[in-house]
Design a protein around this motif. Structure first.
Motif, PDB file in Angstrom:
ATOM      1  N   ARG A  12       0.819  -1.225   0.000  1.00  0.00           N
ATOM      2  CA  ARG A  12       0.000   0.000   0.000  1.00  0.00           C
ATOM      3  C   ARG A  12       0.846   1.265   0.000  1.00  0.00           C
ATOM      4  O   ARG A  12       0.325   2.368  -0.144  1.00  0.00           O
ATOM      5  CB  ARG A  12      -0.907   0.008   1.216  1.00  0.00           C
ATOM      6  CG  ARG A  12      -1.912  -1.114   1.222  1.00  0.00           C
ATOM      7  CD  ARG A  12      -2.809  -1.028   2.423  1.00  0.00           C
ATOM      8  NE  ARG A  12      -2.025  -0.704   3.616  1.00  0.00           N
ATOM      9  CZ  ARG A  12      -2.313  -1.080   4.833  1.00  0.00           C
ATOM     10  NH1 ARG A  12      -3.391  -1.790   5.058  1.00  0.00           N
ATOM     11  NH2 ARG A  12      -1.560  -0.748   5.854  1.00  0.00           N
ATOM     12  N   LEU A  13       2.163   1.146   0.188  1.00  0.00           N
ATOM     13  CA  LEU A  13       3.047   2.316   0.234  1.00  0.00           C
ATOM     14  C   LEU A  13       3.369   2.801  -1.182  1.00  0.00           C
ATOM     15  O   LEU A  13       3.311   2.041  -2.140  1.00  0.00           O
ATOM     16  CB  LEU A  13       4.347   1.969   0.959  1.00  0.00           C
ATOM     17  CG  LEU A  13       4.201   1.471   2.394  1.00  0.00           C
ATOM     18  CD1 LEU A  13       5.562   1.043   2.929  1.00  0.00           C
ATOM     19  CD2 LEU A  13       3.586   2.546   3.273  1.00  0.00           C
ATOM     20  N   LYS A  14       3.745   4.052  -1.275  1.00  0.00           N
ATOM     21  CA  LYS A  14       4.166   4.621  -2.552  1.00  0.00           C
ATOM     22  C   LYS A  14       5.661   4.402  -2.735  1.00  0.00           C
ATOM     23  O   LYS A  14       6.386   4.179  -1.774  1.00  0.00           O
ATOM     24  CB  LYS A  14       3.872   6.122  -2.582  1.00  0.00           C
ATOM     25  CG  LYS A  14       2.395   6.459  -2.604  1.00  0.00           C
ATOM     26  CD  LYS A  14       2.190   7.922  -2.891  1.00  0.00           C
ATOM     27  CE  LYS A  14       2.240   8.707  -1.590  1.00  0.00           C
ATOM     28  NZ  LYS A  14       1.992  10.129  -1.766  1.00  0.00           N
ATOM     29  N   THR A  15       6.107   4.510  -3.980  1.00  0.00           N
ATOM     30  CA  THR A  15       7.550   4.488  -4.251  1.00  0.00           C
ATOM     31  C   THR A  15       8.091   5.911  -4.175  1.00  0.00           C
ATOM     32  O   THR A  15       7.380   6.878  -4.475  1.00  0.00           O
ATOM     33  CB  THR A  15       7.865   3.895  -5.636  1.00  0.00           C
ATOM     34  OG1 THR A  15       7.202   4.671  -6.622  1.00  0.00           O
ATOM     35  CG2 THR A  15       7.440   2.448  -5.725  1.00  0.00           C
ATOM     36  N   VAL A  16       9.345   6.024  -3.757  1.00  0.00           N
ATOM     37  CA  VAL A  16      10.008   7.318  -3.654  1.00  0.00           C
ATOM     38  C   VAL A  16      11.287   7.255  -4.479  1.00  0.00           C
ATOM     39  O   VAL A  16      12.081   6.331  -4.319  1.00  0.00           O
ATOM     40  CB  VAL A  16      10.366   7.641  -2.182  1.00  0.00           C
ATOM     41  CG1 VAL A  16      11.193   8.911  -2.092  1.00  0.00           C
ATOM     42  CG2 VAL A  16       9.128   7.756  -1.341  1.00  0.00           C
ATOM     43  N   VAL A  17      11.464   8.238  -5.359  1.00  0.00           N
ATOM     44  CA  VAL A  17      12.716   8.355  -6.095  1.00  0.00           C
ATOM     45  C   VAL A  17      13.662   9.153  -5.208  1.00  0.00           C
ATOM     46  O   VAL A  17      13.497  10.349  -5.011  1.00  0.00           O
ATOM     47  CB  VAL A  17      12.513   9.045  -7.460  1.00  0.00           C
ATOM     48  CG1 VAL A  17      13.847   9.225  -8.165  1.00  0.00           C
ATOM     49  CG2 VAL A  17      11.552   8.250  -8.325  1.00  0.00           C
ATOM     50  N   LYS A  18      14.624   8.450  -4.640  1.00  0.00           N
ATOM     51  CA  LYS A  18      15.573   9.038  -3.683  1.00  0.00           C
ATOM     52  C   LYS A  18      16.617   9.896  -4.396  1.00  0.00           C
ATOM     53  O   LYS A  18      16.962  10.979  -3.945  1.00  0.00           O
ATOM     54  CB  LYS A  18      16.234   7.906  -2.906  1.00  0.00           C
ATOM     55  CG  LYS A  18      17.285   8.283  -1.924  1.00  0.00           C
ATOM     56  CD  LYS A  18      17.746   7.008  -1.197  1.00  0.00           C
ATOM     57  CE  LYS A  18      19.102   7.126  -0.584  1.00  0.00           C
ATOM     58  NZ  LYS A  18      19.515   5.863   0.047  1.00  0.00           N
ATOM     59  N   LYS A  19      17.133   9.386  -5.510  1.00  0.00           N
ATOM     60  CA  LYS A  19      18.140  10.103  -6.292  1.00  0.00           C
ATOM     61  C   LYS A  19      17.947   9.745  -7.753  1.00  0.00           C
ATOM     62  O   LYS A  19      17.395   8.697  -8.080  1.00  0.00           O
ATOM     63  CB  LYS A  19      19.559   9.693  -5.868  1.00  0.00           C
ATOM     64  CG  LYS A  19      19.892  10.032  -4.446  1.00  0.00           C
ATOM     65  CD  LYS A  19      21.295   9.589  -4.092  1.00  0.00           C
ATOM     66  CE  LYS A  19      21.550   9.930  -2.630  1.00  0.00           C
ATOM     67  NZ  LYS A  19      22.939   9.814  -2.278  1.00  0.00           N
ATOM     68  N   ARG A  20      18.431  10.635  -8.620  1.00  0.00           N
ATOM     69  CA  ARG A  20      18.368  10.372 -10.057  1.00  0.00           C
ATOM     70  C   ARG A  20      19.530  11.069 -10.728  1.00  0.00           C
ATOM     71  O   ARG A  20      20.013  12.098 -10.261  1.00  0.00           O
ATOM     72  CB  ARG A  20      17.049  10.832 -10.643  1.00  0.00           C
ATOM     73  CG  ARG A  20      16.877  12.340 -10.579  1.00  0.00           C
ATOM     74  CD  ARG A  20      15.575  12.823 -11.080  1.00  0.00           C
ATOM     75  NE  ARG A  20      15.617  13.016 -12.507  1.00  0.00           N
ATOM     76  CZ  ARG A  20      14.624  13.463 -13.222  1.00  0.00           C
ATOM     77  NH1 ARG A  20      13.490  13.761 -12.649  1.00  0.00           N
ATOM     78  NH2 ARG A  20      14.728  13.613 -14.509  1.00  0.00           N
TER      79      ARG A  20
END
Length: 191
Positions: free
Chosen positions: A73-81
């Protein structure tokens, strides 16, 4: 005290009128210099056959990607790119460090390479460099000279607490013969 041999001259003492005259002269110089500015540059390419440049390609946006990450149920997080041309085709790829948005603890990171379809422009994941199942966290992440460079923090055994990674490793990936090949300097791993 002896009297001065040189008579006191009126112009050796500053008075308000001297300051006004100096300020007026300075304002005149500044105003006049703005009138004497050089003309704008008007350089133009020499006449001749015109060539069309290739269209500029934009790097894929991680926000438009579906990552192979099961967060429930959690969202994904883009930590770095970071972006760069990794495969030498003239189109930039984006490398994203992604994890689940956990309210507690340190969720493991995944590192994914994204590209855009030449025709559709659809952002898609084409490679997984670090699988979250390996329980690594990524730091010192960059794309330089066609390589993905990162420091991985992980665990020497499954019973090491998630709070305290006890292994760190400097790694890099380079596109070779149709795949990303991982390499690490010989002394890059420490426990």
């Amino acid at each position: 005290m002896q009297p001065s041999v040189v008579p006191e001259l009126a112009h050796t003492r500053t008075r308000p009128i001297h300051w006004v005259a100096t300020a007026t002269a300075l304002a005149g110089v500044v105003a006049f210099s703005s009138v004497l500015q050089p003309d704008a540059a008007t350089a133009a390419p020499p006449p001749g056959p015109q060539t069309k440049s290739a269209p500029a390609h934009t790097a894929p946006d991680p926000a438009a990607a579906e990552f192979p990450l099961d967060c429930g149920r959690l969202k994904t997080v883009v930590k770095k790119r970071a972006s760069g041309d990794l495969d030498g085709d003239g189109r930039p790829e984006t490398v994203a460090v992604v994890h689940c948005d956990s309210p507690m603890g340190t969720p493991p990171d995944g590192v994914y390479v994204l590209t855009q379809g030449a025709d559709s422009g659809e952002t898609r994941v084409v490679a997984t460099l670090v699988d979250p199942a390996d329980r690594n966290n990524v730091d010192d992440f960059a794309v330089r000279d066609g390589e993905v460079i990162a420091t991985l923090y992980g665990y020497s055994a499954s019973d090491v607490p998630s709070c305290c990674p006890d292994v760190h490793e400097s790694v890099k990936w380079r596109w070779e013969n149709g795949a990303f090949v991982r390499s690490a300097p010989s002394a890059a791993k420490s426990v």
